[in-house]
Write a protein that holds these residues in place. Structure first.
Motif, PDB file in Angstrom:
ATOM      1  N   MET A   1       0.852  -1.202   0.000  1.00  0.00           N
ATOM      2  CA  MET A   1       0.000   0.000   0.000  1.00  0.00           C
ATOM      3  C   MET A   1       0.883   1.246   0.000  1.00  0.00           C
ATOM      4  SD  MET A   1      -2.937   1.121   2.760  1.00  0.00           S
ATOM      5  CE  MET A   1      -3.892  -0.358   2.403  1.00  0.00           C
ATOM      6  N   ALA A   2       0.558   2.208  -0.822  1.00  0.00           N
ATOM      7  CA  ALA A   2       1.332   3.440  -0.897  1.00  0.00           C
ATOM      8  C   ALA A   2       1.256   4.196   0.426  1.00  0.00           C
ATOM      9  CB  ALA A   2       0.816   4.308  -2.042  1.00  0.00           C
ATOM     10  N   GLU A   3       2.378   4.786   0.807  1.00  0.00           N
ATOM     11  CA  GLU A   3       2.415   5.538   2.050  1.00  0.00           C
ATOM     12  C   GLU A   3       1.640   6.849   1.887  1.00  0.00           C
ATOM     13  OE1 GLU A   3       5.732   7.465   5.103  1.00  0.00           O
ATOM     14  OE2 GLU A   3       6.331   6.101   3.495  1.00  0.00           O
ATOM     15  N   ARG A   4       0.801   7.148   2.871  1.00  0.00           N
ATOM     16  CA  ARG A   4      -0.019   8.351   2.791  1.00  0.00           C
ATOM     17  C   ARG A   4       0.772   9.563   3.246  1.00  0.00           C
ATOM     18  NH1 ARG A   4      -5.415   7.927   1.840  1.00  0.00           N
ATOM     19  NH2 ARG A   4      -5.539  10.089   2.497  1.00  0.00           N
ATOM     20  N   LYS A   5       0.342  10.720   2.760  1.00  0.00           N
ATOM     21  CA  LYS A   5       0.953  11.975   3.182  1.00  0.00           C
ATOM     22  C   LYS A   5       0.531  12.301   4.609  1.00  0.00           C
ATOM     23  CE  LYS A   5       1.020  13.879  -1.519  1.00  0.00           C
ATOM     24  NZ  LYS A   5       0.548  14.974  -2.410  1.00  0.00           N
ATOM     25  N   PRO A   6       1.295  13.122   5.321  1.00  0.00           N
ATOM     26  CA  PRO A   6       0.908  13.517   6.679  1.00  0.00           C
ATOM     27  C   PRO A   6      -0.461  14.194   6.696  1.00  0.00           C
ATOM     28  CG  PRO A   6       3.182  14.128   6.224  1.00  0.00           C
ATOM     29  CD  PRO A   6       2.597  13.670   4.917  1.00  0.00           C
ATOM     30  N   ILE A   7      -1.194  13.976   7.772  1.00  0.00           N
ATOM     31  CA  ILE A   7      -2.530  14.552   7.899  1.00  0.00           C
ATOM     32  C   ILE A   7      -2.426  16.031   8.268  1.00  0.00           C
ATOM     33  CG2 ILE A   7      -4.726  14.447   9.141  1.00  0.00           C
ATOM     34  CD1 ILE A   7      -4.082  11.460   9.674  1.00  0.00           C
ATOM     35  N   GLU A   8      -3.029  16.858   7.449  1.00  0.00           N
ATOM     36  CA  GLU A   8      -3.036  18.295   7.707  1.00  0.00           C
ATOM     37  C   GLU A   8      -4.417  18.806   8.090  1.00  0.00           C
ATOM     38  OE1 GLU A   8      -1.548  20.081   4.168  1.00  0.00           O
ATOM     39  OE2 GLU A   8       0.473  19.220   4.372  1.00  0.00           O
ATOM     40  N   SER A   9      -5.475  18.088   7.681  1.00  0.00           N
ATOM     41  CA  SER A   9      -6.852  18.526   7.937  1.00  0.00           C
ATOM     42  C   SER A   9      -7.655  17.349   8.478  1.00  0.00           C
ATOM     43  CB  SER A   9      -7.504  19.036   6.647  1.00  0.00           C
ATOM     44  OG  SER A   9      -6.690  20.020   6.025  1.00  0.00           O
ATOM     45  N   TRP A  10      -8.627  17.664   9.331  1.00  0.00           N
ATOM     46  CA  TRP A  10      -9.406  16.620   9.983  1.00  0.00           C
ATOM     47  C   TRP A  10     -10.892  16.864   9.807  1.00  0.00           C
ATOM     48  CZ3 TRP A  10      -7.205  12.490  12.672  1.00  0.00           C
ATOM     49  CH2 TRP A  10      -5.817  12.572  12.867  1.00  0.00           C
ATOM     50  N   LEU A  11     -11.609  15.802   9.457  1.00  0.00           N
ATOM     51  CA  LEU A  11     -13.068  15.803   9.463  1.00  0.00           C
ATOM     52  C   LEU A  11     -13.501  14.772  10.489  1.00  0.00           C
ATOM     53  CD1 LEU A  11     -12.409  17.151   6.700  1.00  0.00           C
ATOM     54  CD2 LEU A  11     -14.477  16.062   5.795  1.00  0.00           C
ATOM     55  N   LEU A  35      -6.710  21.083  17.809  1.00  0.00           N
ATOM     56  CA  LEU A  35      -6.930  21.496  16.424  1.00  0.00           C
ATOM     57  C   LEU A  35      -6.904  23.017  16.307  1.00  0.00           C
ATOM     58  CD1 LEU A  35      -9.830  19.109  15.315  1.00  0.00           C
ATOM     59  CD2 LEU A  35      -7.511  19.124  14.384  1.00  0.00           C
ATOM     60  N   ARG A  36      -7.568  23.676  17.225  1.00  0.00           N
ATOM     61  CA  ARG A  36      -7.650  25.135  17.168  1.00  0.00           C
ATOM     62  C   ARG A  36      -6.314  25.778  17.536  1.00  0.00           C
ATOM     63  NH1 ARG A  36     -12.889  27.805  19.546  1.00  0.00           N
ATOM     64  NH2 ARG A  36     -12.097  29.385  18.099  1.00  0.00           N
ATOM     65  N   ASP A  37      -5.630  25.227  18.551  1.00  0.00           N
ATOM     66  CA  ASP A  37      -4.339  25.787  18.957  1.00  0.00           C
ATOM     67  C   ASP A  37      -3.315  25.688  17.824  1.00  0.00           C
ATOM     68  OD1 ASP A  37      -5.364  26.408  21.421  1.00  0.00           O
ATOM     69  OD2 ASP A  37      -4.463  24.685  22.461  1.00  0.00           O
ATOM     70  N   ARG A  38      -3.353  24.594  17.078  1.00  0.00           N
ATOM     71  CA  ARG A  38      -2.387  24.381  16.001  1.00  0.00           C
ATOM     72  C   ARG A  38      -2.896  24.921  14.664  1.00  0.00           C
ATOM     73  NH1 ARG A  38       0.849  19.005  15.632  1.00  0.00           N
ATOM     74  NH2 ARG A  38       2.157  20.542  14.574  1.00  0.00           N
ATOM     75  N   GLU A  39      -4.091  25.515  14.700  1.00  0.00           N
ATOM     76  CA  GLU A  39      -4.705  26.124  13.516  1.00  0.00           C
ATOM     77  C   GLU A  39      -4.824  25.131  12.363  1.00  0.00           C
ATOM     78  OE1 GLU A  39      -2.496  29.677  12.663  1.00  0.00           O
ATOM     79  OE2 GLU A  39      -3.368  30.762  14.355  1.00  0.00           O
ATOM     80  N   ARG A  40      -5.235  23.905  12.709  1.00  0.00           N
ATOM     81  CA  ARG A  40      -5.467  22.883  11.703  1.00  0.00           C
ATOM     82  C   ARG A  40      -6.856  23.073  11.085  1.00  0.00           C
ATOM     83  NH1 ARG A  40      -0.664  20.638  10.306  1.00  0.00           N
ATOM     84  NH2 ARG A  40       0.290  19.400  11.976  1.00  0.00           N
ATOM     85  N   ILE A 197     -13.158  24.292   3.678  1.00  0.00           N
ATOM     86  CA  ILE A 197     -12.027  24.634   4.549  1.00  0.00           C
ATOM     87  C   ILE A 197     -10.710  24.649   3.778  1.00  0.00           C
ATOM     88  CG2 ILE A 197     -13.127  23.827   6.664  1.00  0.00           C
ATOM     89  CD1 ILE A 197     -11.468  21.242   6.439  1.00  0.00           C
ATOM     90  N   GLY A 198     -10.787  24.558   2.454  1.00  0.00           N
ATOM     91  CA  GLY A 198      -9.586  24.616   1.628  1.00  0.00           C
ATOM     92  C   GLY A 198      -8.659  23.438   1.821  1.00  0.00           C
ATOM     93  N   ALA A 199      -9.226  22.252   2.065  1.00  0.00           N
ATOM     94  CA  ALA A 199      -8.421  21.063   2.334  1.00  0.00           C
ATOM     95  C   ALA A 199      -8.409  20.128   1.130  1.00  0.00           C
ATOM     96  CB  ALA A 199      -8.962  20.333   3.563  1.00  0.00           C
ATOM     97  N   HIS A 200      -7.477  19.183   1.148  1.00  0.00           N
ATOM     98  CA  HIS A 200      -7.342  18.202   0.076  1.00  0.00           C
ATOM     99  C   HIS A 200      -7.453  16.799   0.661  1.00  0.00           C
ATOM    100  CE1 HIS A 200      -6.065  21.341  -2.716  1.00  0.00           C
ATOM    101  NE2 HIS A 200      -5.267  21.796  -1.758  1.00  0.00           N
ATOM    102  N   SER A 201      -8.102  15.914  -0.057  1.00  0.00           N
ATOM    103  CA  SER A 201      -8.381  14.582   0.466  1.00  0.00           C
ATOM    104  C   SER A 201      -7.115  13.804   0.790  1.00  0.00           C
ATOM    105  CB  SER A 201      -9.235  13.788  -0.528  1.00  0.00           C
ATOM    106  OG  SER A 201      -8.577  13.669  -1.774  1.00  0.00           O
ATOM    107  N   ARG A 258      -2.076  12.770  17.364  1.00  0.00           N
ATOM    108  CA  ARG A 258      -1.874  12.747  15.922  1.00  0.00           C
ATOM    109  C   ARG A 258      -2.064  14.127  15.284  1.00  0.00           C
ATOM    110  NH1 ARG A 258      -2.318   7.826  13.128  1.00  0.00           N
ATOM    111  NH2 ARG A 258      -1.739   9.159  11.355  1.00  0.00           N
ATOM    112  N   VAL A 259      -2.683  15.037  16.023  1.00  0.00           N
ATOM    113  CA  VAL A 259      -2.967  16.358  15.471  1.00  0.00           C
ATOM    114  C   VAL A 259      -1.669  17.168  15.357  1.00  0.00           C
ATOM    115  CG1 VAL A 259      -4.176  18.549  15.826  1.00  0.00           C
ATOM    116  CG2 VAL A 259      -5.307  16.377  16.370  1.00  0.00           C
TER     117      VAL A 259
END
Length: 259
Positions: A1-11, A35-40, A197-201, A258-259
């Motif tokens: 399985m391809a390695e995923r990119k680091p998580i930048e946005s959370w739903l 999430l709010r403190d790190r402005e994610r 929120i200007g995020a990418h999957s 993880r955030v």
């Protein structure tokens, strides 16, 4: 399985992940605060269309969870966004509460029972036989059938309640017409939320307590998925599905780091 990119946005789903029967789940406050403190970029999603985002902000705030209005995305908002794209300035006969009617008013829709473009079915605790009969007749007359979400049951302190999906099945049985579901697991709800929120999957994650809506929606939208065991799914349920989450964790508390 391809390695995923680091998580930048959370739903994240709301019921069963952040709260349960009106009580915050341990770790939810720390997760939102980080999430709010790190402005994610993040969104709290719910298939419940009863409440407006402002209502939900107030309800969560009373529980000790400070989620800004702009970080709340409901199936009612997703439904309104879909209809505004499909038929701007249209008309609809609506069965639902303020969360849905407000979302449709805000996009300029006229709510009417006279030859509407759509019948829109949402969540309510007071489904009436008269309203359902009118919906059936309008659909038979040519109105298109839209439903906010496919959830067949919803939580309550007394136990499961019949939800939008169950009522939609009744209307389908009477009309022979299947609805278009705008909410989870429709990846449309996820993509419009990510856009908000200007995020990418590929750098986003979805947290949920249901395999058939939360995990499936995240998977189909191309996100990393986390299943928590504080809601409707038990560990033994996971293997019944032909798909799997990226990870299974006990609760939202396990994801704070993880955030």
């Amino acid at each position: 399985m391809a390695e995923r990119k680091p998580i930048e946005s959370w739903l994240t789903d709301m019921d069963g992940v952040l709260i349960h029967e009106g009580v915050p789940i341990p770790g939810a406050d720390a997760f939102i605060r980080k999430l709010r403190d790190r402005e994610r970029p993040f969104l709290v999603l719910t298939n419940n269309s009863i409440y407006t985002a402002r209502d939900l902000h107030a309800r969560l705030y009373r529980m000790g969870l400070d989620v800004p209005v702009e970080n709340i995305w409901t199936s009612a908002l997703a439904t309104a966004r879909f209809l505004d794209d499909q038929r701007p300035g249209g008309t609809a006969y609506v069965i639902g509460e303020a969360g849905l009617t407000t979302a449709l008013h805000d996009i300029g829709y006229v709510l009417t029972d006279h030859d509407p473009d759509y019948v829109v079915l949402g969540e309510t605790r007071t489904y009436s036989f008269e309203a359902l009969t009118k919906a059936i007749r309008l659909i038979n007359g040519g109105a298109r059938f839209i439903c906010t979400n496919p959830d067949e049951t919803g939580p309550s302190t007394e136990g499961p309640l019949p939800a939008t999906g169950s009522v939609a099945a009744l209307i389908t049985k009477a009309t022979g017409r299947d609805p278009y579901f705008a909410g989870k697991p429709n990846p449309l709800m996820m993509r419009t939320g990510l856009n908000a929120i200007g995020a990418h999957s590929e750098t986003s994650a979805m947290i949920g307590d249901r395999m058939d809506t939360d995990v499936l929606a995240g998977l189909e939208a191309g996100m990393e998925t986390f299943l928590v065991l504080t809601g409707l799914t038990s560990p033994g349920d996971v293997d019944r599905y032909p798909f799997r989450p990226s990870s299974v964790v006990d609760s939202i508390a396990d994801l704070v780091d993880r955030v």
